[in-house]
Write a protein that holds these residues in place. Structure first.
Motif, PDB file in Angstrom:
ATOM      1  N   LEU A  29      47.565 -42.073  26.468  1.00  0.00           N
ATOM      2  CA  LEU A  29      47.112 -41.993  27.855  1.00  0.00           C
ATOM      3  C   LEU A  29      46.856 -40.547  28.266  1.00  0.00           C
ATOM      4  O   LEU A  29      45.829 -40.240  28.889  1.00  0.00           O
ATOM      5  CB  LEU A  29      48.149 -42.621  28.783  1.00  0.00           C
ATOM      6  N   MET A  30      47.774 -39.654  27.927  1.00  0.00           N
ATOM      7  CA  MET A  30      47.602 -38.258  28.304  1.00  0.00           C
ATOM      8  C   MET A  30      46.355 -37.664  27.662  1.00  0.00           C
ATOM      9  O   MET A  30      45.623 -36.877  28.292  1.00  0.00           O
ATOM     10  CB  MET A  30      48.833 -37.449  27.905  1.00  0.00           C
ATOM     11  N   GLN A  32      43.633 -39.294  26.899  1.00  0.00           N
ATOM     12  CA  GLN A  32      42.488 -39.839  27.616  1.00  0.00           C
ATOM     13  C   GLN A  32      42.340 -39.201  28.992  1.00  0.00           C
ATOM     14  O   GLN A  32      41.243 -38.820  29.406  1.00  0.00           O
ATOM     15  CB  GLN A  32      42.638 -41.358  27.753  1.00  0.00           C
ATOM     16  N   TRP A  33      43.429 -39.058  29.720  1.00  0.00           N
ATOM     17  CA  TRP A  33      43.377 -38.504  31.067  1.00  0.00           C
ATOM     18  C   TRP A  33      42.956 -37.044  31.071  1.00  0.00           C
ATOM     19  O   TRP A  33      42.387 -36.564  32.040  1.00  0.00           O
ATOM     20  CB  TRP A  33      44.741 -38.656  31.733  1.00  0.00           C
ATOM     21  N   SER A  36      39.056 -36.353  31.784  1.00  0.00           N
ATOM     22  CA  SER A  36      38.349 -36.667  33.025  1.00  0.00           C
ATOM     23  C   SER A  36      39.278 -36.561  34.221  1.00  0.00           C
ATOM     24  O   SER A  36      40.260 -37.310  34.318  1.00  0.00           O
ATOM     25  CB  SER A  36      37.766 -38.086  32.960  1.00  0.00           C
ATOM     26  N   GLY A  39      38.989 -39.841  36.136  1.00  0.00           N
ATOM     27  CA  GLY A  39      39.699 -40.897  35.437  1.00  0.00           C
ATOM     28  C   GLY A  39      41.202 -40.796  35.605  1.00  0.00           C
ATOM     29  O   GLY A  39      41.892 -41.803  35.796  1.00  0.00           O
ATOM     30  N   PHE A  40      41.725 -39.573  35.556  1.00  0.00           N
ATOM     31  CA  PHE A  40      43.163 -39.356  35.747  1.00  0.00           C
ATOM     32  C   PHE A  40      43.593 -39.686  37.166  1.00  0.00           C
ATOM     33  O   PHE A  40      44.581 -40.406  37.382  1.00  0.00           O
ATOM     34  CB  PHE A  40      43.506 -37.901  35.422  1.00  0.00           C
ATOM     35  N   ALA A  43      43.648 -43.441  37.973  1.00  0.00           N
ATOM     36  CA  ALA A  43      44.269 -44.299  36.960  1.00  0.00           C
ATOM     37  C   ALA A  43      45.501 -45.022  37.503  1.00  0.00           C
ATOM     38  O   ALA A  43      46.124 -44.610  38.485  1.00  0.00           O
ATOM     39  CB  ALA A  43      44.655 -43.463  35.741  1.00  0.00           C
ATOM     40  N   ASP A  45      49.200 -46.256  35.903  1.00  0.00           N
ATOM     41  CA  ASP A  45      50.079 -46.065  34.747  1.00  0.00           C
ATOM     42  C   ASP A  45      50.611 -47.420  34.283  1.00  0.00           C
ATOM     43  O   ASP A  45      51.398 -48.047  35.003  1.00  0.00           O
ATOM     44  CB  ASP A  45      51.238 -45.131  35.120  1.00  0.00           C
ATOM     45  N   VAL A  58      48.526 -43.378  39.518  1.00  0.00           N
ATOM     46  CA  VAL A  58      48.999 -42.077  39.042  1.00  0.00           C
ATOM     47  C   VAL A  58      49.041 -41.056  40.168  1.00  0.00           C
ATOM     48  O   VAL A  58      50.014 -40.315  40.327  1.00  0.00           O
ATOM     49  CB  VAL A  58      48.114 -41.582  37.880  1.00  0.00           C
ATOM     50  N   TRP A  59      47.978 -40.985  40.982  1.00  0.00           N
ATOM     51  CA  TRP A  59      47.874 -39.928  42.000  1.00  0.00           C
ATOM     52  C   TRP A  59      47.745 -40.579  43.373  1.00  0.00           C
ATOM     53  O   TRP A  59      46.766 -41.270  43.654  1.00  0.00           O
ATOM     54  CB  TRP A  59      46.660 -39.056  41.718  1.00  0.00           C
ATOM     55  N   HIS A 114      44.357 -31.084  38.198  1.00  0.00           N
ATOM     56  CA  HIS A 114      44.030 -31.606  36.874  1.00  0.00           C
ATOM     57  C   HIS A 114      43.599 -30.484  35.944  1.00  0.00           C
ATOM     58  O   HIS A 114      44.034 -30.406  34.782  1.00  0.00           O
ATOM     59  CB  HIS A 114      42.921 -32.665  36.984  1.00  0.00           C
TER      60      HIS A 114
END
Length: 278
Positions: A29-30, A32-33, A36, A39-40, A43, A45, A58-59, A114
């Motif tokens: 996951l980290m 991939q995040w 973008s 995307g992060f 997302a 979790d 996530v955010w 990010h």
């Protein structure tokens, strides 16, 4: 650096999976995040569960309107925010005229988080009219959402809680620094920055001096403002971004689904074709 371990009763790990598999899943996951920001930030979790039953985004930002019982809300998936991130990555100087409640400042500072968390040795300056205002905005837009993330993500993307004027990322060596407009001019003359963010530029009377100081030293400058041409900073904003010459600008239509209306983003004509392919 020794990995920190957080215990947070708001979250629990998913069950029926081995510790090794959970670590591998989170490492994936980290990875991939990291590719973008959008995307992060949007997302969910899948490796932890919130004990209050809410979706584990996530955010989570803060709804700053009054009389809201639960101010926490996930980062929105609005198209124009994805377009804004694309512009920030592609162009070195970007001016954003904004109205209230469109989350432009929230999005730009989330992008800065990010970038600092996943890229090494980034230095971002965030300017407001006064230092307390600059400190308040990095607290509200970065530290507070970070504190709402699942504990394992906070462990991986650790930030120091002091001083109030600086967010340090020990794992990446990056930092986000809050500065007042008068100090920003001096700071920009003495350091090299990865990105300079000027919030409410029209209301910063030293905006013209900041731009002239930042242009030679910053890889990226993002200036946001609620348009006000009557202010000294507003006139400088108009001049620096050629907003008094609309022949150079072309409307890019955006469907504001979340606002139940349509809108237009004015961009230089040569960008319109690329934006259309997003």
């Amino acid at each position: 650096m020794k990995q920190r371990t957080l215990n947070d009763e708001r979250f629990r790990d998913v069950s029926n999976i081995s510790d090794d598999s959970l670590r591998e899943w989170r490492a994936f996951l980290m990875k991939q995040w990291a590719t973008s920001a959008f995307g992060f930030l949007t997302a969910v979790d899948p490796t932890t569960i919130r004990t209050d039953g809410k979706t584990n985004y996530v955010w989570n930002t803060t709804d700053e309107r009054e009389k809201i019982n639960d101010p926490e809300k996930p980062f929105p998936t609005w198209l124009y925010l994805a377009a804004l991130f694309w512009l920030m990555e592609k162009f070195s100087v970007l001016g954003v005229e904004k109205s209230r409640q469109v989350l432009a400042t929230t999005a730009v500072l989330a992008f800065a988080f990010h970038e600092a968390a996943f890229k090494r040795s980034r230095k971002t300056l965030v300017s407001k009219a006064t230092l307390p205002e600059a400190q308040e905005i990095i607290e509200a837009k970065i530290r507070v959402p970070w504190g709402r993330m699942p504990p394992w993500i906070r462990e991986m993307l650790w930030i120091d809680d002091k001083p109030a004027s600086k967010i340090r990322f020990p794992n990446s060596g990056s930092q986000i620094i809050a500065v007042a407009e008068n100090a920003a001019v001096r700071t920009m003359r003495g350091v090299t920055a990865s990105r300079v963010i000027v919030d409410e530029a029209a209301f910063q009377k030293f905006f013209d001096a900041m731009m002239r100081s930042a242009l030679p030293m910053a890889a990226s400058i993002v200036a946001l403002t609620s348009a006000d041409g009557g202010e000294v900073g507003g006139q400088a904003f108009i001049e620096h971004f050629s907003l008094n010459n609309r022949e150079r600008m072309t409307p890019f239509p955006i469907d504001f689904d979340s606002f139940q209306k349509s809108g237009e983003l004015f961009v230089p004509a040569e960008w319109a074709g690329e934006l259309a392919n997003l």
